[in-house]
Motif scaffolding. Structure first.
Motif, mmCIF file in Angstrom:
data_model
loop_
_atom_site.group_PDB
_atom_site.id
_atom_site.type_symbol
_atom_site.label_atom_id
_atom_site.label_comp_id
_atom_site.label_asym_id
_atom_site.label_seq_id
_atom_site.Cartn_x
_atom_site.Cartn_y
_atom_site.Cartn_z
ATOM 1 N N UNK A 364 42.477 45.455 31.382
ATOM 2 C CA UNK A 364 42.620 44.164 32.579
ATOM 3 C C UNK A 364 41.905 44.967 33.553
ATOM 4 N N UNK A 365 42.267 46.352 33.974
ATOM 5 C CA UNK A 365 41.775 46.965 35.354
ATOM 6 C C UNK A 365 40.024 47.113 35.157
ATOM 7 N N UNK A 366 39.517 47.418 33.817
ATOM 8 C CA UNK A 366 38.212 47.321 33.882
ATOM 9 C C UNK A 366 37.503 45.909 34.078
ATOM 10 N N UNK A 367 38.269 44.901 33.482
ATOM 11 C CA UNK A 367 37.730 43.324 33.734
ATOM 12 C C UNK A 367 37.655 42.964 35.148
ATOM 13 N N UNK A 368 38.843 43.547 35.730
ATOM 14 C CA UNK A 368 38.864 43.101 37.283
ATOM 15 C C UNK A 368 37.820 43.898 38.123
ATOM 16 N N UNK A 369 37.598 44.929 37.616
ATOM 17 C CA UNK A 369 36.733 45.771 38.533
ATOM 18 C C UNK A 369 35.256 44.942 38.285
ATOM 19 N N UNK A 370 34.805 44.562 36.950
ATOM 20 C CA UNK A 370 33.683 43.844 36.986
ATOM 21 C C UNK A 370 33.512 42.562 37.696
ATOM 22 N N UNK A 371 34.853 41.882 37.725
ATOM 23 C CA UNK A 371 34.794 40.672 38.452
ATOM 24 C C UNK A 371 34.715 40.852 39.884
ATOM 25 N N UNK A 372 35.289 42.028 40.424
ATOM 26 C CA UNK A 372 35.269 42.255 41.763
ATOM 27 C C UNK A 372 33.754 42.575 42.160
#
Length: 409
Positions: A364-372
């Motif tokens: 999830x952290x990897x995905x949130x980093x991409x979204x941010x």
């Protein structure tokens, strides 16, 4: 330095897209695709193979006796990072070379950036009378062939799909969403059969001959005329050998099965695909519903990674009948709108998994980093702010411990 990295560093940097532009040579590719259809319809046995960059590196490593430097692992679990390999170990090198040397038609994929520079280094003994793409501009032939020829070729034939995504394609092809989106590309009058590779293709290298026997039985049982194979490097070997042994047409279909399933990840691994051909979109909820049925044993982290790969596919650059690499994004209004519709469904469907384990938190952290990074979601932007703040604090503390200075204001 690994052999693959050494080869890539020897190539000049790509001037644009990894696969060039669709418009360059499009008329010539369509003409060659028509020729390919005529060959497929009139020649038995017949085998069409593509030389992907992974297989090219493999063959060059075998040629230079450096196969021990090739990476054969499955790669990471990640819905945001692309990963791929040929899926073959050194023991299959002789069979792979023979397949490329004796196949009826080989597309050398010179429009793919590394192939453009590396194909001239490859020594293959192709017999006179065999076919290949006549120019670099007419390579990547499976893209225009699927867009313009596949539907008509398959009409009134018995065709089979085999690969890690075969069950997913079977399930999606029964949905109203697929039937509406694929009407211009999918045959109405064909008998279509599906074969899911054993172990979802994960153990293809170890079980290549068992997979071959499964496919032999599949072809004979359904009396198939044409077999479309999407099994990485193994497809090249099996397509060639089965075409000869069974007297059928075998087509190295590769990533095009992902175009029909609108998949962001390969079926046999939990990481984003290295490139994604495009024909049409399938709604996130439709795709994920079929994926959960096709792969019921995914762990929560693996399921989240598949969902994240699907969300990133929405903002990947797209052109009908063409493909783009995993890092070639297009944050157009249409793509971002599709992402946000899918994201809403994703939150409702998988919210309970977000903090269910350390593995899901990492994914999830990897995905949130991409979204941010790309300003796609508020939560992603907040995550990125905290992430950067923590990094700044760590740097300040490390700097202070070495020089007794304070964090800059």
């Amino acid at each position: 330095m690994a052999f693959h990295e050494e080869l890539l560093q020897s190539c000049p940097p790509p001037g644009g897209s990894m696969f060039g532009g669709k418009a360059d040579g499009e008329a010539a590719r369509r003409k060659e695709a028509s020729l390919l259809s005529r060959l497929m319809a009139t020649t038995r046995p017949f085998c069409f193979l593509r030389l992907g960059d992974m297989e090219l590196v493999y063959l060059l490593a075998e040629q230079y006796k450096r196969l021990d430097e090739i990476e054969f692992g499955d790669g990471p679990i990640s819905g945001t990072q692309g990963y791929a390999n040929a899926g073959l170990s050194a023991k299959h090198a002789e069979r792979l070379r023979r397949a490329y040397e004796e196949a009826d038609y080989v597309d050398f994929h010179e429009k793919n950036w590394p192939n453009q520079h590396l194909v001239p280094r490859l020594n293959l003994r192709r017999p006179s009378g065999s076919h290949s793409n006549p120019t670099p501009e007419t390579s990547l032939l499976f893209l225009p062939w699927t867009e313009t020829e596949f539907k008509n070729y398959c009409q009134n034939r018995k065709v089979g799909f085999a690969g890690a995504e075969a069950r997913l394609l079977e399930l999606l092809s029964q949905t109203a969403e697929f039937k509406g989106a694929a009407k211009d590309y999918w045959p109405e009058e064909a008998e279509v059969f599906y074969h899911q590779a054993r172990n979802d293709g994960r153990d293809l290298d170890a079980n290549l001959d068992l997979v071959k026997e499964d496919l032999r039985e599949f072809v004979i049982r359904h009396k198939l005329d044409t077999l479309f194979l999407s099994l990485g490097g193994g497809a090249k070997i099996l397509a060639y050998e089965l075409s000869r042994e069974l007297g059928i047409c075998c087509f190295d279909f590769g990533a095009m099965i992902r175009a029909f399933t609108y998949s962001g990840c390969d079926g046999n691994r939990v990481a984003r695909s290295p490139h994604s051909p495009f024909l049409f979109r399938i709604p996130f909820e439709t795709h994920m519903g079929a994926l959960e049925e096709a792969f019921p044993n995914l762990t929560p982290a693996e399921l989240l990674a598949k969902a994240h790969g699907q969300l990133l596919l929405e903002v990947l650059k797209k052109q009908i009948g063409w493909t783009f690499a995993s890092w070639e994004f297009d944050f157009s209004r249409e793509n971002v709108s599709a992402f946000r519709r899918a994201f809403k469904e994703y939150c409702q469907r998988y919210g309970k998994l977000f903090n269910s384990s350390s593995a899901t938190k990492t994914e999830r952290a990897g995905f949130l980093h991409f979204c941010g990074t790309h300003g796609l979601t508020l939560e992603g932007q907040l995550f990125l702010m905290v992430f950067r703040a923590k990094g700044l604090i760590r740097r300040c503390l490390g700097h202070g411990s070495q020089s007794q200075s304070v964090c800059p204001q």
